[in-house]
Design an enzyme around this catalytic site. Sequence first.
Site, PDB file in Angstrom:
ATOM      1  N   GLY A   1      -5.196  -5.768   3.110  1.00 20.04           N
ATOM      2  CA  GLY A   1      -4.695  -4.404   2.976  1.00 20.04           C
ATOM      3  C   GLY A   1      -5.310  -3.494   4.014  1.00 20.04           C
TER       4      GLY A   1
ATOM      5  N   MET B   1       0.846  -1.198   0.000  1.00 20.47           N
ATOM      6  CA  MET B   1       0.000   0.000   0.000  1.00 20.47           C
ATOM      7  C   MET B   1       0.881   1.247   0.000  1.00 20.47           C
ATOM      8  SD  MET B   1      -3.266  -0.860   2.429  1.00 20.47           S
ATOM      9  CE  MET B   1      -2.387  -1.688   3.730  1.00 20.47           C
ATOM     10  N   ALA B   2       0.752   2.028  -1.078  1.00 19.88           N
ATOM     11  CA  ALA B   2       1.516   3.268  -1.190  1.00 19.88           C
ATOM     12  C   ALA B   2       1.142   4.177  -0.023  1.00 19.88           C
ATOM     13  CB  ALA B   2       1.213   3.943  -2.519  1.00 19.88           C
TER      14      ALA B   2
ATOM     15  N   CYS C   1      -2.379  -0.545 -10.480  1.00 23.08           N
ATOM     16  CA  CYS C   1      -2.611   0.797  -9.946  1.00 23.08           C
ATOM     17  C   CYS C   1      -3.560   1.581 -10.850  1.00 23.08           C
ATOM     18  CB  CYS C   1      -1.305   1.558  -9.779  1.00 23.08           C
ATOM     19  SG  CYS C   1      -1.579   3.185  -9.050  1.00 23.08           S
TER      20      CYS C   1
ATOM     21  N   GLN D   1       7.796  -4.239  -4.802  1.00 19.41           N
ATOM     22  CA  GLN D   1       6.968  -4.015  -5.993  1.00 19.41           C
ATOM     23  C   GLN D   1       7.494  -2.855  -6.825  1.00 19.41           C
ATOM     24  OE1 GLN D   1       2.877  -2.162  -6.053  1.00 19.41           O
ATOM     25  NE2 GLN D   1       2.280  -4.256  -6.515  1.00 19.41           N
TER      26      GLN D   1
ATOM     27  N   GLY E   1      -8.624  -8.307  -1.734  1.00 22.99           N
ATOM     28  CA  GLY E   1      -9.830  -7.488  -1.802  1.00 22.99           C
ATOM     29  C   GLY E   1     -10.872  -7.886  -0.780  1.00 22.99           C
ATOM     30  N   ASP E   2     -11.112  -6.968   0.169  1.00 16.42           N
ATOM     31  CA  ASP E   2     -12.196  -7.113   1.138  1.00 16.42           C
ATOM     32  C   ASP E   2     -12.030  -8.287   2.093  1.00 16.42           C
ATOM     33  OD1 ASP E   2     -13.160  -5.001  -0.370  1.00 16.42           O
ATOM     34  OD2 ASP E   2     -14.654  -6.206  -1.440  1.00 16.42           O
TER      35      ASP E   2
HETATM   36  C1  LIG Z   1      -3.786   3.375   0.482  1.00 22.49           C
HETATM   37  C2  LIG Z   1      -3.628   2.239  -0.500  1.00 22.49           C
HETATM   38  C3  LIG Z   1      -2.467   2.148  -1.249  1.00 22.49           C
HETATM   39  C4  LIG Z   1      -2.291   1.084  -2.149  1.00 22.49           C
HETATM   40  N1  LIG Z   1      -1.116   0.988  -2.826  1.00 22.49           N
HETATM   41  C5  LIG Z   1      -0.886  -0.099  -3.606  1.00 22.49           C
HETATM   42  C6  LIG Z   1       0.384  -0.296  -4.210  1.00 22.49           C
HETATM   43  O1  LIG Z   1       1.335   0.475  -4.030  1.00 22.49           O
HETATM   44  N2  LIG Z   1       0.526  -1.403  -5.011  1.00 22.49           N
HETATM   45  C7  LIG Z   1      -0.497  -2.294  -5.217  1.00 22.49           C
HETATM   46  O2  LIG Z   1      -0.318  -3.272  -5.948  1.00 22.49           O
HETATM   47  N3  LIG Z   1      -1.696  -2.133  -4.634  1.00 22.49           N
HETATM   48  C8  LIG Z   1      -1.911  -1.088  -3.821  1.00 22.49           C
HETATM   49  N4  LIG Z   1      -3.109  -0.950  -3.179  1.00 22.49           N
HETATM   50  C9  LIG Z   1      -4.130  -2.007  -3.335  1.00 22.49           C
HETATM   51  C10 LIG Z   1      -4.016  -3.048  -2.212  1.00 22.49           C
HETATM   52  O3  LIG Z   1      -2.787  -3.737  -2.284  1.00 22.49           O
HETATM   53  C11 LIG Z   1      -5.175  -4.077  -2.257  1.00 22.49           C
HETATM   54  O4  LIG Z   1      -5.106  -4.820  -3.443  1.00 22.49           O
HETATM   55  C12 LIG Z   1      -6.551  -3.394  -2.173  1.00 22.49           C
HETATM   56  O5  LIG Z   1      -6.558  -2.403  -1.157  1.00 22.49           O
HETATM   57  C13 LIG Z   1      -7.654  -4.393  -1.880  1.00 22.49           C
HETATM   58  O6  LIG Z   1      -7.422  -5.069  -0.682  1.00 22.49           O
HETATM   59  P1  LIG Z   1      -8.143  -4.654   0.727  1.00 22.49           P
HETATM   60  O7  LIG Z   1      -9.622  -4.696   0.494  1.00 22.49           O
HETATM   61  O8  LIG Z   1      -7.665  -5.733   1.686  1.00 22.49           O
HETATM   62  O9  LIG Z   1      -7.677  -3.296   1.091  1.00 22.49           O
HETATM   63  C14 LIG Z   1      -3.313   0.104  -2.298  1.00 22.49           C
HETATM   64  C15 LIG Z   1      -4.477   0.223  -1.547  1.00 22.49           C
HETATM   65  C16 LIG Z   1      -4.652   1.261  -0.648  1.00 22.49           C
HETATM   66  C17 LIG Z   1      -5.917   1.325   0.172  1.00 22.49           C
END
Ligand SMILES: Cc1cc2nc3c(=O)[nH]c(=O)nc-3n(C[C@H](O)[C@H](O)[C@H](O)COP(=O)(O)O)c2cc1C
Length: 352
Positions: free
Chosen positions: A232, A25-26, A108, A78, A209-210
């Site tokens: 995430g 997560m960026a 992204c 990454q 995701g979720d």
């Molecule tokens: C703040 C934020 C930053 C993210 N940055 C990246 C990233 O740098 N690279 C990436 O592949 N996915 C990134 N994602 C996506 C997450 O890795 C993940 O696939 C997405 O949030 C869904 O999962 P979750 O529902 O568990 O959050 C980011 C998501 C969030 C919320």
Amino acid sequence: MQIDLRTSWHIDKVEVPTRLVLAPMAGVSVQAFRRQGRRFGAGLVCSEMVSCAGIEHRNEKTLGYLRVASDEHPLAIQIFGSNPATMAEAARMVEAAGADLVDINFGCPVRKVTKTGAGATLLDDPDLACRIVSSVADAVDLPVSVKMRCGLKNGSRDCLSVGPQLVAAGASILTLHPRSAQQMYTGTADHTLTAELVSLVGVPVIASGDITSRARAQAVLATTGAAAVMVGRGAQGNPWALREIVDGDATEPSREEVVAELVLFIRETVRELGERRASGFLKKFYAWYLGRGRFPRPFKQELVVLDSTEEVERRLIAAAPGALPLIEQLEAELPSGDEVTLALPISAFGGG
Ligand SMILES: Cc1cc2nc3c(=O)[nH]c(=O)nc-3n(C[C@H](O)[C@H](O)[C@H](O)COP(=O)(O)O)c2cc1C
């Protein structure tokens, strides 16, 4: 069917001790976040996306993302970009930094990235996407993973045609976040697509995701055949969610535990980013840690306006003095002085 998330699995030669992966997560996945994720049960952690152009130009801030500590392994770093040769060069630096996997971002959805032809846009150009993967795979001995969305537009199923091509080009594992780029984070992740992708490729797939609870993790693993789930947003300010998912231990942390983890996180982040960058970066974490009914709202608001992280730490400890021995214990358990900074052509810190 109950799946034991504490079983190990492999990505080529890399052994991953649990079925839980901490998402890249960026603006979130700093080293402190990744180390904490490993302590709470993540079997694999990922850096936030790192610009291959930043690596190529030896950008000081970008190179800082390549620092790896000994208690992070296994770790994926990454990279994102659209030029196969530059991506290969970045992958070599990732390998030199000591990462266990190089992960390519084809997911992204943010305009700043997609307008350069990188991130999710590459799902619309499978030929170039495959050239990037094969160029990276040829450049390093590490397994190459790809993280992607289901496609660009709502309703897209492009991941099902592109995914197998990426595997043929050299990807050892795929992570699918089954939302379209257009969706950003709205709606829900459609893990029926994850199940379809699993049936089409002969490599492990990670479902992203979720996933916010053990029940959801179990359901997604059972219905998709994915090798692991990725968490995430559920882990932001809440490493205890990882423990619940992996071990089934749903005990709510005490206020002292919350403060101890947050203080350690603050200290480590200041060491990593320096006080000036860390103090702005950390503000969102105060709300994440102290929310969920753990502390009253005015207390969070008070912290956000303080000038220094030292002051924040003082206020936190005043609110939960019993956290002090826990902080000492956590610090004592961290491996000290072993943070590896790669032998950079130009030091990330020396200016060079
Ligand atoms: C703040 C934020 C930053 C993210 N940055 C990246 C990233 O740098 N690279 C990436 O592949 N996915 C990134 N994602 C996506 C997450 O890795 C993940 O696939 C997405 O949030 C869904 O999962 P979750 O529902 O568990 O959050 C980011 C998501 C969030 C919320």
